[in-house]
Design an enzyme around this catalytic site. Structure first.
Site, PDB file in Angstrom:
ATOM      1  N   MET A 126      43.569  49.199  42.400  1.00 65.38           N
ATOM      2  CA  MET A 126      43.276  48.950  43.787  1.00 65.38           C
ATOM      3  C   MET A 126      41.730  47.942  44.256  1.00 65.38           C
ATOM      4  O   MET A 126      41.497  47.982  45.298  1.00 65.38           O
ATOM      5  CB  MET A 126      43.345  49.970  44.653  1.00 65.38           C
ATOM      6  CG  MET A 126      45.053  50.345  44.689  1.00 65.38           C
ATOM      7  SD  MET A 126      45.128  52.067  45.348  1.00 65.38           S
ATOM      8  CE  MET A 126      45.153  52.970  43.627  1.00 65.38           C
ATOM      9  N   HIS A 177      37.683  41.005  39.422  1.00 67.08           N
ATOM     10  CA  HIS A 177      39.059  41.803  39.128  1.00 67.08           C
ATOM     11  C   HIS A 177      39.912  40.501  39.835  1.00 67.08           C
ATOM     12  O   HIS A 177      39.614  40.245  40.815  1.00 67.08           O
ATOM     13  CB  HIS A 177      39.193  42.990  40.115  1.00 67.08           C
ATOM     14  CG  HIS A 177      38.361  44.018  39.366  1.00 67.08           C
ATOM     15  ND1 HIS A 177      38.868  45.196  38.950  1.00 67.08           N
ATOM     16  CD2 HIS A 177      37.050  44.060  39.066  1.00 67.08           C
ATOM     17  CE1 HIS A 177      37.811  46.175  38.348  1.00 67.08           C
ATOM     18  NE2 HIS A 177      36.721  45.385  38.438  1.00 67.08           N
ATOM     19  N   HIS A 217      43.219  42.467  32.415  1.00 59.09           N
ATOM     20  CA  HIS A 217      43.079  41.077  33.283  1.00 59.09           C
ATOM     21  C   HIS A 217      43.481  40.073  32.232  1.00 59.09           C
ATOM     22  O   HIS A 217      42.449  39.130  32.632  1.00 59.09           O
ATOM     23  CB  HIS A 217      41.718  41.209  33.867  1.00 59.09           C
ATOM     24  CG  HIS A 217      41.211  42.137  34.693  1.00 59.09           C
ATOM     25  ND1 HIS A 217      39.926  42.322  34.957  1.00 59.09           N
ATOM     26  CD2 HIS A 217      41.970  43.186  35.311  1.00 59.09           C
ATOM     27  CE1 HIS A 217      39.824  43.422  35.760  1.00 59.09           C
ATOM     28  NE2 HIS A 217      40.962  43.997  35.955  1.00 59.09           N
TER      29      HIS A 217
END
Length: 610
Positions: A105, A588, A543
Site C-alpha cells: 500500500m 514504488h 516491482h
C-alpha cells in the site's frame, strides 16, 4: 458487494467493444474509464476470484500475509548464477484487483527525470508534465491535520495531488516506534527531509502516503476503487476465475497483417472464446502480458518454435528488457518493549487486543504500515573517487539508447535517489529465522535504477504438445549478470554500508540492541565488506517492469508497443500495465501503474472517435 454473476457462456454471448485481459491494477482502471461511455461495452477476464471481505487483503497491518496464498500466482525465478544459484519467489496477484490487492500500500511517485527519460527515448506524451494530470486523476488525497504534520512530518504540496480520484490516499493515523526516529536520524547523516516529495523529486527522507480508505482504514485498491462503484453498469461485465489462454488473431487482407478479434479462455475446466469488435487490451502484468502475446504468436520466432507456437508477428523484444528493483534486508534485534506484527502472529492475546483496537477505532498495529522512507543518491554514499570510477564503468557498458539514457541519471551533476532505504518493525528477511521472545526490525535497501536486464518467456514445449499458459513461465531476471549486473552489484555492496550507518546513528540506534542478520561484525579497520551478504541474500522488491516496453523512436527494433501502447504488427491490440515501462523509476510503481492506465484509457477513447 459481490461481482454480478454471469456464466462464461453468457459472457461470450455479449457484444463487446473492448475486452480487457486481467482485472488487476491497470485493467480495472481501463475498464471503468471506458465504460463511462454508455455506448461502449467492456468485458473483463480475471483469472482469480473476487474477494472483498478477506482481512488478509483489507486490513493494512496484515500486509504480506496474502503472499503465497490462493491470491498469489506463486511464480519463481530460474536459478540465478549472480545469486550463487538461488531461485527467488516472485509474488503476483491472482485476484480481482491484481497485485494492488497484495502490495504493501505504499503510495509515491518517481521523479520528473524518471518519466522524462521515457519521453527522451521517443515516447511522446510520457514525460512528467504530460503524466502529472493522470497521476492526479487517479487520486483522492486526504490532507493531514496541522498536528499530524507537526508530529509525523506528513508534509505535502496540495497542487500536486488529486482530490476527486477513485483511489483514496492518506497518511496513517499512527506509526511504529522506529518512525519517530527516522527523520532525525537521516538528518544527522546529512539527508534532509523532503517536504514536497510528490512534486517531481522524492530525494531525501519522508513519510509516505498509503492507498488506504481514510474512513474505514482498509486497503483501497483497483477492485474497490474502480470496479465496485461501477459494478452496476450494464456495459461493464466482469468474469472472474477465467484464465485467458490466447488472443484470437485473424489475418487481414492478402498481406501478412493481423488483427485481434477476441480472446480464448478457460473456466471451470472448459474452453470458451469471447469476441470483440474494437480492441483487446492486455493488462496481465509484467509476467503474463508477454506470455500471452507469445502464446498468441507474437514474439521471438526462436522462442515460439521451441514452445510449439506458430509465429505470426516477429518481435524478439517480447518478454525482454525485464528490470526489477533488487533488495537486501538486514535484521536488527530491537528493544523488547516494542511490539510489531511478528509478535501478533505468535501471541494470541496481543493479536486479540490489536484486532479489537482496529475494529473499534481503526487504530493500533493492525492499522500501521511501513512509512519511513528515504531516497539517497549513489554519489552520496561513496567517496568522490569511487563515484567517479563507477560512472566510468557505467559509460563503458552502454549498449543501447536505453542504456545511454539510463546512464545520464548517474552523472555527477545530477542528484537522483537511486537507492531507497526503509526501516520498520518485523523480520522481513526470508533467510533469517526469528528467535522466540526477541523483537526485530529490518533495514531494507533497494536499487532503483538497475542496469541488469532479464527476460520472461513461455517454456519450451513438452512431449505432449505446445506450451500453454498453465506451464510455469521462465523468469530469468539475470541478477548481477553481464556488464550492467557488475555495476548493479557494486552499487548494492557500497549502498549496504550506508544502511548500516543509518542503524548505527542516533536516535534510531537507541532502540537497536544488535545486528542479528548478518551477524554483527567484529570491530575492524575500514569499512565493513558486505560483498558476500549482497550476493547470498539479495531478494526481489516485487516491482518487475519492461517486458512489453514502449519502443519510442526505435519502434519495433527495441520495443513491443508504440507510445499509444498499440502492439507492433497487430491491429486492435494494446498492452496496458507495468510491462510497457521502458526504464525503471525511483519509486514504488503502484501510483505510476494507475497513471499509465488512466492515460491509456484516455488515448483509447480518443482513438475510438477517429
Amino acid at each position: 458487494m459481490p461481482v454480478p454473476f454471469i456464466t462464461p457462456t453468457d459472457f461470450c454471448a455479449r457484444n463487446f467493444d473492448y475486452l480487457v485481459v486481467g482485472g488487476g491494477t491497470a485493467g480495472l482502471v481501463v475498464a471503468a474509464r471506458l465504460s463511462e461511455n454508455e455506448n461502449i461495452t467492456v468485458g473483463v477476464l480475471e483469472a482469480g476470484p473476487a474477494s472483498f471481505l478477506d482481512p488478509i487483503i483489507n486490513v493494512p497491518g496484515r500486509f504480506g500475509e496474502s503472499l503465497g496464498t490462493k491470491y498469489d500466482w506463486q511464480f519463481e525465478t530460474t536459478p540465478q548464477p549472480g545469486l550463487n544459484g538461488r531461485k527467488l519467489q516472485w509474488p503476483r496477484g491472482r485476484v480481482l484487483g491484481g497485485t494492488s490487492a497484495l502490495n504493501f500500500m505504499t503510495w509515491n511517485r518517481g521523479n520528473r527525470e524518471d518519466y522524462d527519460a521515457w519521453e527522451e527515448l521517443g515516447n511522446q506524451g510520457w514525460g512528467w508534465d504530460s503524466l502529472l494530470p493522470f497521476f492526479k486523476r487517479t487520486e483522492s488525497f486526504v490532507e493531514p491535520s496541522a498536528d499530524h504534520q507537526a508530529q509525523y512530518r506528513s508534509y505535502f504540496t496540495a497542487e500536486f495531488h488529486g482530490t476527486n480520484g477513485p483511489v483514496k490516499t492518506v497518511y496513517s493515523k499512527e506509526y511504529s516506534v522506529p518512525h519517530q526516529f527516522w527523520h532525525a536520524t537521516l538528518e544527522n547523516l546529512g539527508v534532509e527531509t523532503n517536504k514536497s516529495h510528490f512534486s517531481g523529486s522524492n530525494l531525501g527522507a519522508w513519510t509516505t502516503l498509503t492507498s488506504v480508505d481514510p474512513d474505514t482504514r482498509t486497503r483501497c485498491y483497483s477492485a474497490t476503487a474502480y470496479y465496485l462503484p461501477n459494478s452496476s453498469r450494464s456495459n461493464l461485465v466482469v468474469l472472474t476465475e477465467a484464465l485467458a489462454i490466447e488472443i484470437v488473431l485473424e489475418q487481414e487482407g492478402s498481406q501478412n497483417k493481423w488483427v485481434a478479434k477476441g480472446v480464448k479462455f478457460t473456466s471451470a475446466g472448459k474452453s470458451f472464446t469471447a469476441s470483440v469488435s474494437r480492441e483487446v487490451i492486455v493488462s496481465a502484468g509484467s509476467v503474463q502480458s508477454p506470455l500471452l502475446l507469445e502464446l498468441s504468436g507474437i514474439g521471438n520466432p526462436t522462442v515460439l518454435e521451441a514452445a510449439g507456437i506458430t509465429a505470426k508477428v516477429n518481435n524478439p523484444n517480447v518478454g525482454e528488457n525485464l528490470q526489477e528493483h533488487m533488495m537486501t534486508a538486514m535484521v536488527y534485534e530491537l528493544d523488547p518493549s516494542i511490539v510489531g506484527p511478528d509478535e501478533l502472529r505468535i501471541n494470541a492475546e496481543l493479536a486479540e487486543a490489536a484486532d479489537l483496537a482496529y475494529s473499534t477505532t481503526q487504530s493500533g498495529i493492525r492499522a500501521m504500515l511501513p512509512c519511513a522512507l528515504s531516497y539517497v543518491p549513489v554519489s552520496y554514499i561513496m567517496p568522490s573517487q569511487e563515484f567517479s570510477n563507477l560512472t566510468s564503468r557505467i559509460s563503458a557498458q552502454i549498449r543501447s539508447e536505453r542504456d545511454a539514457v539510463l546512464a545520464k541519471q548517474f552523472c555527477s551533476n545530477k542528484r537522483r535517489g537511486q537507492i531507497e532505504y526503509l526501516f520498520d518493525v518485523g523480520n522481513w528477511n526470508p533467510y533469517f529465522k526469528s528467535e522466540p521472545g526477541k523483537v526485530y526490525g529490518t533495514m531494507l535497501m533497494m536499487l532503483q535504477l538497475p542496469f541488469t536486464k532479464g527476460s520472461i518467456h513461455i517454456p519450451p514445449k513438452k512431449a505432449s504438445g505446445s506450451s500453454t499458459i498453465n506451464d510455469r513461465p521462465v523468469i530469468n531476471p539475470q541478477y548481477y549478470a553481464g556488464p550492467g549486473g557488475k555495476v548493479d552489484f557494486e552499487i548494492m555492496t557500497l549502498a549496504q554500508r550506508f544502511a548500516e550507518n543509518i542503524c548505527s546513528t542516533s536516535p534510531l540506534s537507541s532502540i537497536i540492541r544488535t545486528r542479528a542478520f548478518p551477524p554483527a561484525a567484529a570491530p575492524a579497520v575500514g569499512e565493513e565488506d558486505f560483498t558476500e551478504f549482497v550476493r547470498n541474500y539479495t531478494i526481489t522488491d516485487w516491482h518487475p517492469i519492461g517486458t512489453c516496453g514502449m519502443g519510442g523512436l526505435a519502434g519495433i527494433t527495441t520495443g513491443v508497443v508504440d507510445d499509444r501502447l498499440r502492439v507492433y504488427g497487430a491491429k486492435g491490440l494494446r498492452v496496458v500495465d507495468a510491462s510497457i515501462m521502458p526504464l525503471h523509476i525511483c519509486s514504488h510503481p503502484q501510483a505510476t501503474i494507475y497513471a499509465i492506465a488512466e492515460k491509456a484509457a484516455s488515448m483509447i477513447l480518443e482513438d475510438c472517435k477517429q
